[in-house]
Design an enzyme around this catalytic site. Structure first.
Site, PDB file in Angstrom:
ATOM      1  N   HIS A 263       0.867  -1.277   0.150  1.00 22.30           N
ATOM      2  CA  HIS A 263       0.007   0.086   0.202  1.00 22.30           C
ATOM      3  C   HIS A 263       0.968   1.224  -0.094  1.00 22.30           C
ATOM      4  O   HIS A 263       1.650   1.415   0.978  1.00 22.30           O
ATOM      5  CB  HIS A 263      -0.758   0.171   1.197  1.00 22.30           C
ATOM      6  CG  HIS A 263      -1.908  -0.810   1.367  1.00 22.30           C
ATOM      7  ND1 HIS A 263      -2.617  -1.116   2.476  1.00 22.30           N
ATOM      8  CD2 HIS A 263      -2.329  -1.911   0.658  1.00 22.30           C
ATOM      9  CE1 HIS A 263      -3.564  -2.004   2.426  1.00 22.30           C
ATOM     10  NE2 HIS A 263      -3.067  -2.443   1.192  1.00 22.30           N
ATOM     11  N   ASP A 309      -2.863   4.229  -1.773  1.00 20.03           N
ATOM     12  CA  ASP A 309      -3.658   4.161  -0.576  1.00 20.03           C
ATOM     13  C   ASP A 309      -4.793   5.158  -0.351  1.00 20.03           C
ATOM     14  O   ASP A 309      -5.026   5.990  -1.428  1.00 20.03           O
ATOM     15  CB  ASP A 309      -2.709   3.865   0.566  1.00 20.03           C
ATOM     16  CG  ASP A 309      -3.583   3.082   1.639  1.00 20.03           C
ATOM     17  OD1 ASP A 309      -4.751   2.755   1.652  1.00 20.03           O
ATOM     18  OD2 ASP A 309      -2.749   2.849   2.576  1.00 20.03           O
ATOM     19  N   HIS A 310      -4.832   5.623   0.982  1.00 16.62           N
ATOM     20  CA  HIS A 310      -5.921   6.915   1.034  1.00 16.62           C
ATOM     21  C   HIS A 310      -5.702   8.102   0.229  1.00 16.62           C
ATOM     22  O   HIS A 310      -4.460   8.523   0.106  1.00 16.62           O
ATOM     23  CB  HIS A 310      -5.915   7.201   2.400  1.00 16.62           C
ATOM     24  CG  HIS A 310      -6.079   6.079   3.527  1.00 16.62           C
ATOM     25  ND1 HIS A 310      -5.766   6.169   4.589  1.00 16.62           N
ATOM     26  CD2 HIS A 310      -6.562   4.633   3.226  1.00 16.62           C
ATOM     27  CE1 HIS A 310      -6.132   4.784   5.282  1.00 16.62           C
ATOM     28  NE2 HIS A 310      -6.602   4.082   4.441  1.00 16.62           N
ATOM     29  N   TYR A 323     -11.167   6.915   0.325  1.00  9.69           N
ATOM     30  CA  TYR A 323     -11.414   6.215  -0.935  1.00  9.69           C
ATOM     31  C   TYR A 323     -12.307   6.726  -2.007  1.00  9.69           C
ATOM     32  O   TYR A 323     -13.111   6.026  -2.530  1.00  9.69           O
ATOM     33  CB  TYR A 323     -12.028   4.715  -0.538  1.00  9.69           C
ATOM     34  CG  TYR A 323     -10.825   3.979   0.360  1.00  9.69           C
ATOM     35  CD1 TYR A 323      -9.973   3.168  -0.424  1.00  9.69           C
ATOM     36  CD2 TYR A 323     -10.844   3.882   1.413  1.00  9.69           C
ATOM     37  CE1 TYR A 323      -8.958   2.484   0.290  1.00  9.69           C
ATOM     38  CE2 TYR A 323      -9.711   3.017   2.310  1.00  9.69           C
ATOM     39  CZ  TYR A 323      -8.810   2.587   1.658  1.00  9.69           C
ATOM     40  OH  TYR A 323      -7.787   1.534   2.209  1.00  9.69           O
TER      41      TYR A 323
HETATM   42  C1  DNO Z   1      -7.098   1.065   5.557  1.00  9.42           C
HETATM   43  C2  DNO Z   1      -6.650  -0.074   5.159  1.00  9.42           C
HETATM   44  C3  DNO Z   1      -6.986  -1.220   6.269  1.00  9.42           C
HETATM   45  C4  DNO Z   1      -6.530  -2.459   5.795  1.00  9.42           C
HETATM   46  C5  DNO Z   1      -6.741  -3.464   6.931  1.00  9.42           C
HETATM   47  C6  DNO Z   1      -6.252  -4.764   6.490  1.00  9.42           C
HETATM   48  O1  DNO Z   1      -7.521   1.839   4.618  1.00  9.42           O
HETATM   49  O2  DNO Z   1      -5.465  -0.175   4.681  1.00  9.42           O
HETATM   50  O3  DNO Z   1      -8.192  -1.150   6.349  1.00  9.42           O
HETATM   51  O4  DNO Z   1      -7.398  -3.050   4.668  1.00  9.42           O
HETATM   52  O5  DNO Z   1      -6.286  -3.019   8.066  1.00  9.42           O
HETATM   53  O6  DNO Z   1      -7.020  -5.776   7.217  1.00  9.42           O
END
Ligand code: DNO
Length: 350
Positions: A263, A309-310, A323
Site C-alpha cells: 500500500h 492508498d488513501h 477512498y
Molecule cells: C485502510 C486499510 C485497512 C486494511 C486492513 C487490512 O484503509 O489499509 O483497513 O484494509 O487493516 O486488514
C-alpha cells in the site's frame, strides 16, 4: 508489479468502469462485504466479484481483507471455529484465482483517525490523527465510517476491557496460534498472506498491538517461517511513526520475498510526535521518500501487487473517507511512474 485499485463492491460509487480508465491499473482489491467476521463467504458472492471485475477487463487476485474474529485475537474458547472459517475462506478465494490475502491483527479497531476532514491550505481535506485529540475522546463513542466493522457501545466497552487486561505477549501468542493453523492452508493453496501493520503503529486506548515495528514483523516471520507468512507493506501506516526507515524495511522484506502486496501513500508529521496527516502521494507533499521506497522494492526483486492508498478529498468529491476516486487515481499514476523509472534505471522490464 501489478497495479491495483481498491473497490468496495457493487455499492461503491467508484465503479469498475471508472477504475478501468485509470492508466495501467489492471485489477481490483476487494472482499465479500456484509458477511460478519468469522463466517464463511458464500462461493457465489466470491464468484460475483470475480465476474464483475473480469467483465470490465480487470483481475481479482487480491482480497483485502478476510476479517479476523475478535475471539481469535482474544484467544477465546471458540477461536478454532473462527480460524477454520478463515481457512475455508482462503481455500474458497484461492479457487477463484486469488493469490494474496490481507488481514490485520489490531484488536477492536482497524485504522484509527481523529479527524476525517482536516482542511489543507489548498482547499483539499485529509484524514489525520492526533494522539492528544484521541486521549480527550470518549472511546465508547468511537465510530468511523470506513471500517469494515462497527460495534454497539456495550459490545465495544466489553471488548476494550478484555484487551486492556491482555499483555502483548498473550496477543502475540494468539497471532502465532492463528498463523500456525492458517499458513499451512496458504501453502497448500498457493496464497500469500500479508499482515497489515497496525495503524497507527503504537498502543492506543490502552490496548496492546503486535504488528507495529520492524522488531514485531521480524518476530512474526521467525515464528512461522513459510514465505506465505508475509507483510502488506503499508508505507503510510509504518510511516506514521517518524522513527521507521520505510525504504530500508522495504528493501529488507522484499529481499526476503515477504512482500506480496504494498500500500503506497505518503504522510506528514506536523509536530514530529504522535500526530500525522495523510498527504497527496508524491514525496514533496509529505515526509516519506516515495521514490526511494519504490526503488528499494524494485532493486530487491519485488514483484507483487501494489495499490495507491488513501487519497485526500479533492475537486468537491463526495467520498468514503480515504477512498474517493480522484486523489487515489493521481496516486496510481504517480506510483506507476515511479515503478517505470525504477525498473528502467535498474535494468528491469518496465
Ligand atoms: C485502510 C486499510 C485497512 C486494511 C486492513 C487490512 O484503509 O489499509 O483497513 O484494509 O487493516 O486488514
Amino acid at each position: 508489479m501489478k497495479l491495483l485499485f481498491r473497490w468496495y463492491g457493487e455499492k461503491d460509487p467508484v465503479t469498475l468502469k471508472k477504475i478501468r480508465q485509470i492508466p495501467c491499473v489492471t485489477g481490483v482489491v476487494t472482499a465479500v462485504y456484509g458477511v460478519p467476521a468469522g463466517e464463511i463467504w458464500p462461493e457465489k458472492s466470491i464468484l460475483a466479484l470475480k465476474r464483475a471485475a473480469e467483465a470490465e477487463g480487470l483481475t481479482f487476485e487480491v482480497v483485502e481483507s478476510i476479517p479476523v474474529h475478535e475471539d481469535i485475537k482474544l484467544g477465546a474458547q471458540g477461536r478454532d471455529k473462527y480460524i477454520s472459517a478463515f481457512c475455508e475462506n482462503v481455500r474458497r478465494v484461492a479457487r477463484a484465482g486469488v493469490r494474496c490475502v490481507t488481514y490485520n491483527f489490531m484488536p477492536v479497531f482497524d485504522w484509527l483517525r481523529t479527524d476525517l476532514n482536516h482542511m489543507n491550505a489548498d482547499g483539499s481535506s485529509s484524514l489525520s490523527f492526533s494522539q492528544s485529540d484521541l486521549d480527550a475522546l470518549d472511546p465508547s463513542a468511537l465510530r468511523l465510517p470506513g471500517w469494515d466493522e462497527s460495534y454497539a457501545p456495550d459490545e465495544l466497552k466489553a471488548l476494550l476491557d478484555a484487551y486492556r487486561e491482555m499483555s502483548r505477549e498473550k496477543l502475540f501468542g494468539n497471532l502465532v496460534y492463528f498463523l500456525e493453523k492458517v499458513i499451512p492452508v496458504c501453502d497448500e493453496t498457493n496464497v500469500a498472506l500479508g499482515v497489515h501493520p497496525d495503524d497507527p503503529p503504537w498502543k492506543v486506548l490502552g490496548i496492546p498491538r503486535v504488528v507495529s515495528t520492524e522488531e514485531d514483523i521480524d518476530r512474526i516471520f521467525d515464528a512461522v517461517p513459510s514465505k506465505n507468512n508475509g507483510l502488506t507493506l503499508c508505507t503510510g501506516s509504518l510511516g506514521s511513526s517518524p522513527e521507521g526507515d520505510i525504504a530500508r524495511m522495504a528493501a529488507k522484506y522484499a529481499s526476503q520475498g515477504r512482500v506480496p502486496f504494498a500500500h503506497l501513500r505518503n504522510v506528514s508529521h506536523p509536530d514530529g510526535g504522535k500526530t500525522f496527516r495523510e498527504t497527496a502521494h508524491p514525496s514533496p507533499c509529505g515526509s516519506l521518500d516515495m521514490a526511494k521506497i519504490v526503488l528499494s522494492l524494485v532493486k530487491n526483486g519485488f514483484d507483487g501487487y501494489v495499490r495507491p492508498d488513501h487519497g485526500r478529498k479533492i475537486w468537491d468529491e463526495e467520498a468514503r473517507p480515504g477512498y474517493g476516486l480522484y486523489d487515489r487515481a493521481l496516486g496510481a499514476a504517480y506510483i506507476n511512474g515511479l515503478f517505470e523509472m525504477a525498473k528502467k534505471t535498474t535494468g528491469g522490464r518496465p
